[in-house]
Design a protein around this motif. Structure first.
Motif: not given
Length: 452
Positions: A235-257
């Motif tokens: 599960x993601x610990x940061x950033x705050x907008x994604x905290x608590x979500x599983x890594x696998x469930x997040x689309x690649x476009x949202x994994x941004x710097x």
């Protein structure tokens, strides 16, 4: 009946053998079909001597070894060991030849010790190892080829360490690895899609400080390709907008710097009517959208150029490494202020400020001085009188110079006559010297009369 006595005799011999070949601090027994020596929690600082060379299992956890010295087991003649448990022994270092001779070793437990690095060199002497436990050690990183010699290793446990970095190639050579435990460490990301083994059947990654930004895209892709379900999804610990979500469930476009933009600030003084270009560099994963703003308004692009017309437009190129350039033609006072290069993606917004000061053109200063008419007449008369005096002085000087020249010429003529007279007298004197005395008197008389 005879067979029973033989079995009984064999058991008695084993009991006698165990009692004679076992240290007073240890218990020697057959356990799970293995000859086992148990010396756990005895506060021992070294492995006792005199153990049976046929010992297959050594339980030595909870003692105070501090370090594992060179050829430790070979010197104790314990070369038949198959399982060694050295948990909680305050071990800080392992010599590269500690396990020399242990070619049959299949399980090694070094958990809950003080190891800061993987003792990679020591594993060269135990090529048959199938299970390695290193939990609860202060290991902070896994280096490349850390387990390269353990081609038969099936299970690797690295839970509850302090691992924050795993280099690509750390698990290279683990061709038989099926179970990998990396839970409860300090991992924020794992870079490289081939860093984790491809053939594992189970992996534990939960309870790490996963930072779900652009750097975790490789791990996200690996998890999506990993078809076997995990016992606990990371599960993601940061950033705050994604905290608590599983890594696998997040689309690649949202994994941004957050976009990296340069320069962050810029100041320029520019003459009115001049041209200028403002260059903005943006690095962002995924690609950022770049826009230019002035006085709270987004600038609309216009690429038509007309001479003498005030014009602003921008061009850009690239994707993850983007270059955007704003052109200002025929700058004027309206361009005073700050132009903002704005880069935006899913992680947020970054800005670069370009402050321009327009220096206006100044008209030439003409000073007009007015005089009254009387002052002008007085000035003309004064200038005329002064001119007349100058002319009189010049005339007097010319006359004086002319008279002086005439006097000088007369003096020069007198000097020439006198000089000629003297020369003629000298010549007559020379001629008279040759005559008789009566003739000298007559000649001089005629010469004087002729000259006068």
């Amino acid at each position: 009946m005879q067979i029973l006595w033989q079995v009984y005799s064999i058991l008695i011999l084993h009991v006698i053998k165990e009692s004679t070949a076992c240290s007073e601090f240890c218990a020697c027994k057959w356990k799970n079909g293995k000859q086992t020596v148990e010396c756990a929690n005895k506060n021992l600082s070294e492995i006792p001597d005199g153990m049976d060379p046929e010992t297959q299992v050594l339980e030595f956890s909870g003692n105070k070894l501090n370090k594992l010295s060179k050829e430790l087991f070979l010197k104790k003649q314990l070369i038949n060991l198959q399982r060694v448990y050295l948990s909680r022994c305050k071990i800080k270092s392992v010599h590269r030849d500690t396990f020399k001779g242990l070619t049959n070793l299949v399980e090694l437990d070094l958990s809950d010790n003080l190891l800061e690095n993987i003792p990679s060199g020591a594993f060269m002497n135990c090529p048959s190892l199938m299970k390695l436990t290193l939990n609860l050690n202060p290991i902070n990183s896994l280096k490349k080829f850390a387990f390269n010699h353990l081609s038969y290793l099936n299970t690797l446990e690295l839970s509850k360490c302090e691992i924050s970095e795993i280099e690509e190639g750390s698990f290279q050579g683990l061709h038989s690895l099926e179970w990998l435990h990396l839970d409860e460490n300090r991992l924020k990301t794992i870079r490289g899609r081939r860093t984790l083994p491809e053939n594992v059947k189970g992996v534990e990654l939960q309870k790490n400080a996963w930072e779900c930004d652009c750097h975790i895209q490789d791990l996200s892709a690996w998890l999506r390709d990993f078809n076997i379900p995990l016992s606990v999804e990371p599960v993601c610990q940061g950033p705050p907008r994604l905290a608590g979500r599983t890594i696998k469930s997040i689309p690649a476009a949202e994994l941004a710097c957050l976009p990296d933009i340069s320069p962050t600030s810029f100041y320029l003084e520019l003459g009115e009517g001049k041209n200028v270009s403002l260059l903005c560099h943006v690095h962002a994963i995924p690609e950022a959208t770049v826009s230019w703003w002035f006085q709270g308004q987004m600038l609309q692009n216009n690429t038509m150029v007309a001479p003498g017309v005030h014009l602003i437009y921008f061009v850009e190129e690239g994707s993850e490494n983007k270059r955007s350039e704003l052109f200002i033609y025929n700058a004027n006072a309206d361009d005073n202020g700050t132009f903002i290069c704005n880069a935006d993606n899913a992680a947020g917004t970054s800005q670069s400020n370009f402050t321009i000061k327009i220096i206006l053109k100044e008209d030439p200063i003409v000073i007009i001085v007015s005089f009254p008419l009387e002052y002008f007449l007085f000035a003309v008369i004064g200038i005329s009188v002064l001119g007349l005096l100058v002319l009189i002085v010049i005339a007097v000087l010319i006359v004086k110079c002319h008279r002086k020249n005439r006097r000088q010429q007369k003096r020069e003529q007198t000097k020439e006559v006198t000089l000629q007279y003297q020369q003629n007298a000298n010549k007559l004197g020379e001629n008279v010297e040759c005559l008789p005395d009566p003739l000298k008197v007559i000649f001089l008389f005629f010469s004087i009369s002729f000259q006068t």
